[in-house]
Design a protein around this motif. Structure first.
Motif, mmCIF file in Angstrom:
data_model
loop_
_atom_site.group_PDB
_atom_site.id
_atom_site.type_symbol
_atom_site.label_atom_id
_atom_site.label_comp_id
_atom_site.label_asym_id
_atom_site.label_seq_id
_atom_site.Cartn_x
_atom_site.Cartn_y
_atom_site.Cartn_z
ATOM 1 N N GLN A 102 0.810 -1.222 0.000
ATOM 2 C CA GLN A 102 0.000 0.000 0.000
ATOM 3 C C GLN A 102 0.845 1.275 0.000
ATOM 4 O OE1 GLN A 102 -3.292 -0.303 -0.487
ATOM 5 N NE2 GLN A 102 -2.837 -2.495 -0.533
ATOM 6 N N TYR A 103 2.159 1.132 0.070
ATOM 7 C CA TYR A 103 3.028 2.317 0.048
ATOM 8 C C TYR A 103 3.159 2.808 -1.388
ATOM 9 C CZ TYR A 103 6.929 5.462 0.813
ATOM 10 O OH TYR A 103 7.725 6.582 0.879
ATOM 11 N N GLU A 104 2.962 4.109 -1.592
ATOM 12 C CA GLU A 104 3.027 4.690 -2.936
ATOM 13 C C GLU A 104 4.485 4.980 -3.285
ATOM 14 O OE1 GLU A 104 2.675 5.243 -6.230
ATOM 15 O OE2 GLU A 104 0.566 5.398 -5.589
ATOM 16 N N MET A 105 5.081 4.097 -4.096
ATOM 17 C CA MET A 105 6.478 4.256 -4.469
ATOM 18 C C MET A 105 6.691 5.375 -5.492
ATOM 19 S SD MET A 105 8.209 2.163 -2.636
ATOM 20 C CE MET A 105 9.762 2.456 -3.487
ATOM 21 N N VAL A 203 24.219 13.479 0.217
ATOM 22 C CA VAL A 203 23.224 13.374 -0.839
ATOM 23 C C VAL A 203 22.121 12.420 -0.412
ATOM 24 C CG1 VAL A 203 22.812 12.748 -3.256
ATOM 25 C CG2 VAL A 203 24.981 13.834 -2.585
ATOM 26 N N HIS A 204 20.855 12.812 -0.657
ATOM 27 C CA HIS A 204 19.734 11.953 -0.335
ATOM 28 C C HIS A 204 19.802 10.709 -1.196
ATOM 29 C CE1 HIS A 204 15.670 11.240 1.275
ATOM 30 N NE2 HIS A 204 15.461 10.648 0.118
ATOM 31 N N ASN A 205 19.749 9.541 -0.566
ATOM 32 C CA ASN A 205 19.890 8.296 -1.297
ATOM 33 C C ASN A 205 18.881 7.264 -0.824
ATOM 34 O OD1 ASN A 205 20.802 6.161 -2.849
ATOM 35 N ND2 ASN A 205 22.491 5.649 -1.476
ATOM 36 N N PRO A 206 17.660 7.266 -1.394
ATOM 37 C CA PRO A 206 16.641 6.332 -0.982
ATOM 38 C C PRO A 206 16.914 4.927 -1.465
ATOM 39 C CG PRO A 206 15.850 7.607 -2.843
ATOM 40 C CD PRO A 206 17.171 8.187 -2.470
#
Length: 206
Positions: A102-105, A203-206
């Motif tokens: 249900q998580y919106e990727m 740096v943002h790194n998901p």
């Protein structure tokens, strides 16, 4: 008014562990604290700050404290620039959340998506961000430092560039500063990025 200087908080424990912090009480790493001090010192060589407004979350407040010490300005708190409430996904790692059906990727589909468990959609965040910016006195000559968060920055940029409900997919780095000559809601504002201290490396790194 004077200029707005918006900064994403320095590196937090959640950032270093790739955790979705949401509104949980994650503080800064030691590297984050050191970098916040360095960024504050370097910014003081370029500009004076008369007012500091921070999200009340600890990682933002700890970042703001570095600037309070350098500029000798007390920090105000405003929940309207706090981070997104991710509901049941708060505290999950980026790897864990990828397994949640249900998580919106897709970041481009989060305008109306409300995370289960009391979370906020991007539209909800945008409304509080708009309220915050509407409350700023455009007649003031003060330079204001605003300390906030990654997802909130995404909606802030859309407000400043007057693109809502469209918003950017990218985030600023931890410790990155945006300089804005703010004229009020409904205007298109050029944004100048300042990478001081070690912010170029966080740096943002998901």
């Amino acid at each position: 008014m004077g200029y707005l200087y918006l900064i994403r908080h320095a590196q937090s424990e959640a950032n270093s562990q790739r955790i979705m912090a949401s509104r949980l009480p994650f503080g800064l790493t030691e590297s984050g604290k050191t970098d916040a001090d360095l960024i504050a010192a370097q910014l003081s060589e370029k500009v004076s700050i008369q007012r500091i407004i921070s999200s009340p979350l600890i990682r933002a407040r700890e970042t703001a404290e570095s600037f309070s010490r350098v500029f000798a300005v007390l920090c105000e708190e405003d929940d309207r620039i706090s981070e997104q409430d991710l509901g049941i996904y708060s505290g999950m790692t980026y790897d864990q959340v990828k397994k949640e059906p249900q998580y919106e990727m897709n970041t481009e589909k989060r305008w109306n998506w409300v995370p289960a468990g009391g979370g906020e959609s991007y539209e909800m965040i945008a409304k509080r961000v708009q309220s915050f910016f509407a409350s700023l006195n455009t007649e003031s000559r003060e330079n204001i430092l605003i300390v906030t968060h990654a997802v909130t920055f995404r909606l802030i940029r859309a407000v400043l560039e007057n693109t809502l409900p469209l918003y950017p997919s990218s985030f600023p780095n931890n410790g990155e500063i945006w300089k804005i000559d703010y004229k009020g809601l409904g205007q298109v504002h050029p944004i100048e990025s300042l990478l001081l201290g070690n912010s170029r490396d966080f740096v943002h790194n998901p």
